[in-house]
Design an enzyme around this catalytic site. Structure first.
Site: not given
Ligand code: MG
Length: 207
Positions: A47, A66, A70, A139, A165
């Site tokens: 993205s 980020d 992960g 998430h 999402d």
């Protein structure tokens, strides 16, 4: 229209549908004329390339946030774990090297400013009003709430909040992104602009 991509986008690891990429590019192209854009959850930079190309067209900046360790689903033993992104010497995930490689290949090093940090740490002293925020981070409900609470207030009035999402049906995917999407709508601070596949786009109302 998205210009010819400077990299083979299908070679970049990540999860973004073509119609979502187009919508991100279109909104970032408009928004970045008014200020910088920030994305949360860059991973390997898929993205980032679309948002970065839009920002570059306006001589603007994309902050790419980020921690590169992960999300929950990327950890060893989880569904989206990629052993190639595991740093054995550190004993943890590290997607930053892959991210840098892709941004260099895309010719976007003068547009994309990586921020290798967690959301809360990066936001703590943030003072720059943002024209667009794209939330595509962890998430878990805690991660999604933190991203929303840290960055939604940094949006300029009229700025774009995009959330990836979104699944109305819990059987189709995790509910945390959809929870913050609904929270944004319920706050009265945002109006819905578009829904494209699992991408939701909102606009911060003028005050
Ligand atoms: Mg996503």
């Amino acid at each position: 229209m998205i210009p010819e991509l400077p990299v083979d986008i299908d070679q970049i690891k990540g999860f973004l549908a073509a119609d979502e990429a187009q919508a991100l590019y279109d909104h970032a192209l408009q928004a970045s004329a008014r200020g910088p854009v920030l994305e949360i959850g860059s991973y390997c930079g898929k993205s980032t390339v679309y948002l970065g190309l839009a920002c570059r067209a306006n001589d603007s900046t994309l902050f790419a946030l980020d921690h590169h360790r992960g999300s929950e689903e990327h950890q060893p033993g989880e569904m989206f774990h990629d052993p190639a992104l595991f740093d054995d010497s550190a004993g943890s995930m590290d997607s930053f090297r892959e991210f840098r490689r892709n941004i260099l290949a895309a010719g976007l090093e003068q547009t994309v400013v990586p921020i290798v940090a967690g959301s809360a740490a990066a936001a703590r002293h943030w003072q720059t009003p943002l024209a667009m925020v794209f939330i595509d981070g962890g998430h878990s409900l805690a991660a999604a709430l933190t991203d929303y609470r840290c960055w939604a207030p940094q949006l300029q009035r009229g700025g774009i909040l995009a959330i990836h999402d979104l699944f109305e049906d819990a059987a189709a995917g995790g509910q945390a992104p959809y929870a913050i999407y609904r929270m944004a709508l319920a706050s009265g601070l945002f109006e819905p602009l578009a829904r494209v596949n699992s991408l939701g786009v909102l606009r911060r109302l003028q005050g």
